[in-house]
Design an enzyme around this catalytic site. Structure first.
Site, PDB file in Angstrom:
ATOM      1  N   HIS A 181       0.872  -1.181   0.000  1.00 47.27           N
ATOM      2  CA  HIS A 181       0.000   0.000   0.000  1.00 47.27           C
ATOM      3  C   HIS A 181       0.906   1.228   0.000  1.00 47.27           C
ATOM      4  O   HIS A 181       1.734   1.405   0.878  1.00 47.27           O
ATOM      5  CB  HIS A 181      -0.911   0.025   1.224  1.00 47.27           C
ATOM      6  CG  HIS A 181      -1.867   1.184   1.209  1.00 47.27           C
ATOM      7  ND1 HIS A 181      -3.146   1.092   0.696  1.00 47.27           N
ATOM      8  CD2 HIS A 181      -1.721   2.474   1.615  1.00 47.27           C
ATOM      9  CE1 HIS A 181      -3.749   2.261   0.804  1.00 47.27           C
ATOM     10  NE2 HIS A 181      -2.909   3.119   1.351  1.00 47.27           N
ATOM     11  N   CYS A 182       0.733   2.081  -1.002  1.00 44.76           N
ATOM     12  CA  CYS A 182       1.596   3.247  -1.165  1.00 44.76           C
ATOM     13  C   CYS A 182       0.865   4.498  -0.684  1.00 44.76           C
ATOM     14  O   CYS A 182      -0.124   4.916  -1.297  1.00 44.76           O
ATOM     15  CB  CYS A 182       1.999   3.412  -2.633  1.00 44.76           C
ATOM     16  SG  CYS A 182       3.069   4.838  -2.931  1.00 44.76           S
TER      17      CYS A 182
END
Length: 382
Positions: A181-182
């Protein structure tokens, strides 16, 4: 934490819960998984084993911590996206307002053409891939009954998980071929937007390196100019003249201060030089940090694995070594083939149209099924 790996039993269970809802469905699946785990443990109740007890305790104790981190990351995602847009826009503003006019005055026609063409191509690739990476959903497994194969059941979503699928606590959904997850995208990186994420990192690094190298002389000139400005500011703009100086006529009648000459710079000059210094420092820092991240993801793509699979494969490799066996990543098709599949290259012209130019094509496959242990040949003969 029990993982139900028997597809046949779990699939039959899911087919018979149409009339159930809520906790009935959840408890039925968990109970069936416990029976399967007990059988696989040789009759020893897996849910009462030390390993499972420690997992349950760990999850229970740290669940508030995980929830807090996920909530903060979810909230700060919008802030991080805003920072990316603002910082990138500030560099563009400096380049168009201050740097390009200098380039047009000092560079030859050939160098001007190179800088303008390359810079704008790089800019288009950055903007396109960042927009697509943030706005494209990474891909989710189906929530309705289907005949697709799966390897486990998500303990949070309570749905079948296909191979290479993982649950994201921030998005609160299962992600197909999840990488991570960025927060800078405020989005998960998965099957459908992994290429956009990598391209954004790659072209942003290339753009920062371009600004850092081409702007090095401008940075040195601006830094030296600021240092000269500092020495000039030490001098007072006016020196009071009193006593005998007035009597001997050093100043015209009525004037009490000796006015020094105006400084050889203006406020605009100072702001231009400070802006150039800011641009060079920011782009150089991002080039180093983001460049390292881009290289790491390039290594992972060459190996045919994601960030999560890297840790899982490493752990599995150590386990197999203790047993005297060799572990091989089942989704490694060879370096070149891994890149072809990642970029969706199906013919030679795609290296131009799908790699070097903006392209919104979807990746090969549906992200639900994967060919494991492929034969050593070109998956895509290009």
């Amino acid at each position: 934490m029990l993982i139900c790996a028997n597809n046949t039993i779990v699939a039959s269970l899911l087919e018979n819960v149409d009339g159930w809802d809520g906790f009935g469905r959840i408890f039925a699946i968990i109970e069936q998984c416990v029976h399967i785990a007990d059988a696989e443990c040789g009759g020893v109740p897996a849910h009462r084993s030390t390993c499972c007890d420690s997992d349950v305790v760990f999850d229970s104790v740290f669940e508030p911590v995980f929830w807090t981190v996920d909530y903060i990351t979810r909230w700060f995602g919008t802030v991080f996206v805003f920072l990316v847009v603002v910082l990138t826009s500030s560099i563009l503003a400096i380049a168009y307002l201050f740097v390009l006019p200098m380039v047009f005055r000092t560079y030859s026609t050939a160098w001007i053409t190179w800088h303008v063409c390359y810079g704008h191509w790089n800019l288009v690739m950055i903007v396109f891939n960042y927009y697509k990476a943030t706005m494209t959903h990474p891909g989710h497994p189906p929530t309705v009954k289907n005949d697709r194969p799966f390897v486990s059941v998500c303990k949070k979503c309570i749905i079948p998980k296909p191979a290479r699928t993982h649950h994201c606590g921030i998005c609160n959904r299962c992600i197909l071929r999840m990488d991570h997850h960025c927060p800078w995208l405020n989005n998960c990186v998965g099957h459908l937007n992994h290429r956009y994420f990598f391209n954004f990192c790659l072209f942003m690094t290339m753009g920062c390196v371009f600004c850092s190298i081409s702007g090095r002389n401008l940075f040195l000139d601006a830094y030296n100019a600021i240092e000269r400005f500092k020495h000039t500011d030490v001098e007072k703009p006016g020196v009071p003249v009193t006593g005998m100086g007035v009597l001997i006529g050093l100043l015209p009648p009525g004037q009490t201060n000796y006015q020094t000459a105006a400084p050889p710079y203006t406020f605009k000059d100072k702001m231009i030089n400070k802006s150039i210094i800011y641009m060079w420092v920011l782009t150089s820092t991002v080039a180093v940090a983001l460049g390292a991240l881009t290289c790491w993801h390039a290594v992972l793509i060459s190996r045919g694995e994601t960030s999560i699979e890297r840790h899982l494969n490493h752990r599995e490799k150590e386990r197999m070594e203790k047993l005297g066996r060799v572990y091989k990543n089942p989704f490694d098709y060879g370096r070149l083939n891994n890149w072809k599949l990642f970029f969706g290259v199906q013919k030679r012209s795609h290296w131009l149209t799908r790699v070097l130019l903006p392209s919104g094509h979807t990746p090969p496959g549906d992200g639900l099924t994967w060919e494991a242990f492929p034969v050593k040949k070109d998956v895509i003969p290009v």
